[in-house]
Design an enzyme around this catalytic site. Structure first.
Site, mmCIF file in Angstrom:
data_model
loop_
_atom_site.group_PDB
_atom_site.id
_atom_site.type_symbol
_atom_site.label_atom_id
_atom_site.label_comp_id
_atom_site.label_asym_id
_atom_site.label_seq_id
_atom_site.Cartn_x
_atom_site.Cartn_y
_atom_site.Cartn_z
ATOM 1 N N HIS A 14 3.364 -10.346 1.880
ATOM 2 C CA HIS A 14 2.419 -10.652 1.543
ATOM 3 C C HIS A 14 3.078 -11.133 0.704
ATOM 4 C CE1 HIS A 14 -0.807 -11.155 4.351
ATOM 5 N NE2 HIS A 14 -0.956 -9.769 4.752
ATOM 6 N N CYS A 43 2.406 -17.424 -1.270
ATOM 7 C CA CYS A 43 1.836 -17.052 0.109
ATOM 8 C C CYS A 43 1.499 -18.229 0.827
ATOM 9 C CB CYS A 43 0.810 -16.021 -0.059
ATOM 10 S SG CYS A 43 1.412 -14.029 0.611
#
Length: 105
Positions: free
Chosen positions: A21, A33
């Site tokens: 992430h 993201c």
């Protein structure tokens, strides 16, 4: 950080794996993201629509996507090269949050 592993054999893409992430902002406001997720999801859907699963595999989980085949068509190659170029463009702007690693088999 998002890590993208690109595997090639004799210059031909055989696999792309994304994991992690970006954590560039709080949940729901992380544009890195969101951008990577949108591009990777769109490419996976496009590959499926072009019969990729007859020659390869896609493993799709939260925070992880793996695309692999040793027998891709030129059409699949073009789709994956588009993905790679787009991810490289994201890395140019947000390299603190995404790292691309190229590997030749």
């Amino acid at each position: 950080m998002i890590r993208v592993h690109i595997t090639r054999h004799n210059g031909v893409v055989t696999g792309v794996t994304t994991s992690g992430h970006a954590q560039s902002a709080e949940y729901g406001k992380d544009i890195v993201c969101a951008g990577v997720s949108a591009v990777v999801t769109g490419v996976c859907n496009t590959l499926v629509n072009h019969d990729f699963l007859k020659v390869g595999t896609i493993d799709f989980k939260t925070g992880y996507v793996s695309i692999h085949s040793d027998h891709m068509t030129s059409e699949h190659q073009l789709i994956l090269e588009t993905l790679i170029t787009t991810l490289e463009n994201i890395e140019e702007s947000y390299g603190t949050y995404i790292k691309i690693i190229n590997q030749e088999e």
